[in-house]
Design an enzyme around this catalytic site. Sequence first.
Site, PDB file in Angstrom:
ATOM      1  N   ILE A   6      67.414  37.691  23.747  1.00 17.40           N
ATOM      2  CA  ILE A   6      68.427  37.152  22.839  1.00 17.40           C
ATOM      3  C   ILE A   6      69.099  38.260  22.046  1.00 17.40           C
ATOM      4  CG2 ILE A   6      68.779  35.724  20.784  1.00 17.40           C
ATOM      5  CD1 ILE A   6      66.559  33.872  21.841  1.00 17.40           C
TER       6      ILE A   6
ATOM      7  N   ASP B 103      60.275  50.406  13.886  1.00 15.42           N
ATOM      8  CA  ASP B 103      59.273  49.350  13.966  1.00 15.42           C
ATOM      9  C   ASP B 103      59.488  48.427  12.775  1.00 15.42           C
ATOM     10  OD1 ASP B 103      56.997  47.763  13.773  1.00 15.42           O
ATOM     11  OD2 ASP B 103      55.619  49.359  14.316  1.00 15.42           O
TER      12      ASP B 103
ATOM     13  N   ASN C  28      66.705  39.895  14.375  1.00 20.47           N
ATOM     14  CA  ASN C  28      66.273  39.144  15.548  1.00 20.47           C
ATOM     15  C   ASN C  28      64.845  39.470  15.977  1.00 20.47           C
ATOM     16  OD1 ASN C  28      66.741  37.771  18.353  1.00 20.47           O
ATOM     17  ND2 ASN C  28      66.165  39.882  18.840  1.00 20.47           N
TER      18      ASN C  28
ATOM     19  N   SER D 151      62.986  29.411  13.941  1.00 21.94           N
ATOM     20  CA  SER D 151      62.678  28.825  15.250  1.00 21.94           C
ATOM     21  C   SER D 151      62.565  27.322  15.099  1.00 21.94           C
ATOM     22  CB  SER D 151      61.359  29.383  15.791  1.00 21.94           C
ATOM     23  OG  SER D 151      60.916  28.642  16.920  1.00 21.94           O
TER      24      SER D 151
ATOM     25  N   TYR E 138      52.493  31.293  14.251  1.00 15.50           N
ATOM     26  CA  TYR E 138      53.888  31.604  14.548  1.00 15.50           C
ATOM     27  C   TYR E 138      54.826  30.645  13.821  1.00 15.50           C
ATOM     28  CZ  TYR E 138      58.214  32.119  17.246  1.00 15.50           C
ATOM     29  OH  TYR E 138      59.520  32.317  17.616  1.00 15.50           O
TER      30      TYR E 138
ATOM     31  N   LYS F 126      57.845  31.347  10.932  1.00 14.15           N
ATOM     32  CA  LYS F 126      59.249  30.996  11.102  1.00 14.15           C
ATOM     33  C   LYS F 126      59.724  30.012  10.021  1.00 14.15           C
ATOM     34  CE  LYS F 126      60.234  33.584  14.599  1.00 14.15           C
ATOM     35  NZ  LYS F 126      61.225  34.678  14.480  1.00 14.15           N
TER      36      LYS F 126
ATOM     37  N   THR G 237      64.409  33.401  28.468  1.00 14.42           N
ATOM     38  CA  THR G 237      64.143  34.834  28.330  1.00 14.42           C
ATOM     39  C   THR G 237      62.797  35.146  28.961  1.00 14.42           C
ATOM     40  OG1 THR G 237      62.987  34.581  26.220  1.00 14.42           O
ATOM     41  CG2 THR G 237      65.382  34.874  26.134  1.00 14.42           C
TER      42      THR G 237
ATOM     43  N   TYR H 194      53.772  25.949  25.501  1.00 12.87           N
ATOM     44  CA  TYR H 194      54.560  25.052  24.675  1.00 12.87           C
ATOM     45  C   TYR H 194      54.423  23.596  25.120  1.00 12.87           C
ATOM     46  CZ  TYR H 194      57.097  28.600  22.011  1.00 12.87           C
ATOM     47  OH  TYR H 194      57.435  29.602  21.141  1.00 12.87           O
TER      48      TYR H 194
END
Length: 255
Positions: free
Chosen positions: A18, A64, A91, A141, A154, A158, A189, A199
Amino acid sequence: MKKLAGKVTIVTGSSRGIGKEIAMKLAHEGAKVVVNYSSSPKKAEEVVNQIQQQGGEAMAIQADMSQVDQIQQLVTTAVEQYGQLDILVSNAGIEHFGKLEEITLQDFERVFSVNVAGQLFAAQAAARYLPSGGRIVLTSSDSARKSVFYHTLYAASKAAVSAMVLNLAPELGERGITINAIAPGGTATDMAQENAKRYTHPALQNVPPEAVLKSQISLQRLAQPKEIAAAVTFLVSDDASYINGSTLAVDGGWL
């Protein structure tokens, strides 16, 4: 006239996926683009070369995004090179799956250092240079607003991003700077390909992936990276001048 002519932008994590498409799209709209990478200099230079071959201007800078000093140096170097900074697109991010009993402090620090701290301090560093009319776009996300097995760490990282843009909006708005986030859904991706099965609900592991998509996404397909890039391009353009503190879902319509 191209939408972003005369603008300078940093896109973090833009050597692939992305981020690469965002960098390419912003360059196509006239922006000078800093392609940031952490550990893939060859891929970053390929993105720079593609932009230059299409008549754009770009350079690659290593940093980084879990290291605050490197984030600050990234922004400083970009300003030294181009004389200004108008847009930050944050991103860079890392994925994580793990059961509650398996999550370690090291896991937490690794994920939050990039997905939360990295984005916060990138915004902080960029805001020092952004003029009135400047734009910041962070990356949240759709995982922040839906349940996925073993995805707590995660998703929490987000969700924090959406909270950040909501609360930074009035502070930066006083200076004429907008800050928003995008919340992509499933996107075609290499990262998505690596984690696609994770998922999916355990009860659907043997169901064909196409059938799962049709049951979960109104458009019945994954997004293409270019479609996410188009949403980002809108948010950093003058067309989005009155959008601030929002998280834009780019998920095809989640069912």
